[in-house]
Design a protein around this motif. Structure first.
Motif, PDB file in Angstrom:
ATOM      1  N   SER A  17     -19.052   6.273  17.957  1.00 19.27           N
ATOM      2  CA  SER A  17     -18.770   4.717  17.904  1.00 19.27           C
ATOM      3  C   SER A  17     -18.950   4.151  16.429  1.00 19.27           C
ATOM      4  CB  SER A  17     -19.260   4.100  18.855  1.00 19.27           C
ATOM      5  OG  SER A  17     -19.059   4.545  20.128  1.00 19.27           O
ATOM      6  N   GLN A  56     -22.548   9.687  21.539  1.00 20.20           N
ATOM      7  CA  GLN A  56     -21.293   8.628  21.660  1.00 20.20           C
ATOM      8  C   GLN A  56     -21.670   7.392  20.712  1.00 20.20           C
ATOM      9  OE1 GLN A  56     -18.455   8.895  23.497  1.00 20.20           O
ATOM     10  NE2 GLN A  56     -18.104   7.302  22.078  1.00 20.20           N
ATOM     11  N   THR A  57     -23.009   7.041  20.343  1.00 20.41           N
ATOM     12  CA  THR A  57     -23.366   5.910  19.362  1.00 20.41           C
ATOM     13  C   THR A  57     -22.687   6.400  17.930  1.00 20.41           C
ATOM     14  OG1 THR A  57     -25.137   5.251  20.995  1.00 20.41           O
ATOM     15  CG2 THR A  57     -25.344   4.724  18.635  1.00 20.41           C
ATOM     16  N   THR A  63     -19.369  17.405  21.405  1.00 18.09           N
ATOM     17  CA  THR A  63     -18.200  16.645  21.145  1.00 18.09           C
ATOM     18  C   THR A  63     -16.827  17.751  21.341  1.00 18.09           C
ATOM     19  OG1 THR A  63     -17.599  17.161  18.896  1.00 18.09           O
ATOM     20  CG2 THR A  63     -18.632  15.231  19.321  1.00 18.09           C
ATOM     21  N   THR A  77     -25.948  12.608  25.079  1.00 21.44           N
ATOM     22  CA  THR A  77     -24.500  12.208  25.568  1.00 21.44           C
ATOM     23  C   THR A  77     -24.242  10.586  24.611  1.00 21.44           C
ATOM     24  OG1 THR A  77     -24.516  13.368  27.037  1.00 21.44           O
ATOM     25  CG2 THR A  77     -22.609  11.841  26.499  1.00 21.44           C
ATOM     26  N   ILE A 107     -14.603  12.934  22.179  1.00 23.40           N
ATOM     27  CA  ILE A 107     -15.360  12.711  23.379  1.00 23.40           C
ATOM     28  C   ILE A 107     -16.663  13.387  23.477  1.00 23.40           C
ATOM     29  CG2 ILE A 107     -15.155  13.054  25.965  1.00 23.40           C
ATOM     30  CD1 ILE A 107     -12.000  13.427  25.708  1.00 23.40           C
ATOM     31  N   ALA A 108     -17.683  12.838  23.647  1.00 24.94           N
ATOM     32  CA  ALA A 108     -19.062  12.949  23.826  1.00 24.94           C
ATOM     33  C   ALA A 108     -19.249  13.414  25.256  1.00 24.94           C
ATOM     34  CB  ALA A 108     -20.126  12.193  23.393  1.00 24.94           C
TER      35      ALA A 108
END
Length: 136
Positions: free
Chosen positions: A134, A130-131, A19, A126, A25-26
């Motif tokens: 989120s 991101q998972t 990040t 990535t 952001i990933a």
């Protein structure tokens, strides 16, 4: 804030994502030969502040762990003992390789580029990161 690193662990290669400092952001960082992962991390952590490791958790459709889980558990134990101040969390990584491959197609990469397994591992890491972001 500090960065978060995510791993798509494999017995040959490990994809790594990171990040930004604000954990928004990933981005793909690299793919490392798994035998060299701890020397890579030691060098990386000399220059970057990391507060969390996210490790993909491979599961089958019936929610059972895949065969690679036995190797990932060993990796996590070594990660915890080598870097005891950094927490480790797991994220379900089902379908990340397929999603990574599809993102390569969607991104317009040519067939030859899509055969790059190291890139697939990095994109998978990535997606894992991101998972996590989120769901956080």
């Amino acid at each position: 804030m500090a960065r978060i690193l995510a791993f798509d662990y494999g017995t040959k290669r490990t994809g790594i994502a990171v990040t930004d400092d604000f954990q928004i952001i990933a981005s793909g960082l690299t793919t490392v030969n798994t035998k060299e992962i701890f020397s890579f991390l030691t060098n990386y952590l000399k220059n970057e502040n990391v507060e969390l490791f996210v490790v993909g958790e491979p599961k089958q459709m019936n929610n059972q762990h895949s065969e690679s889980e036995q190797f990932i558990k060993i990796f996590i134990e070594k990660l915890k003992s080598t870097f005891p101040k950094i927490e480790v969390v797991r994220v379900d990584e089902r379908f990340t390789s397929k999603m990574a491959f599809q993102s390569m197609i969607d991104g317009g990469l040519k067939k030859k580029q899509r055969q790059n397994k190291a890139l697939i591992d990095e994109i998978s890491a990535t997606i894992i990161l991101q998972t996590y972001l989120s769901n956080k």
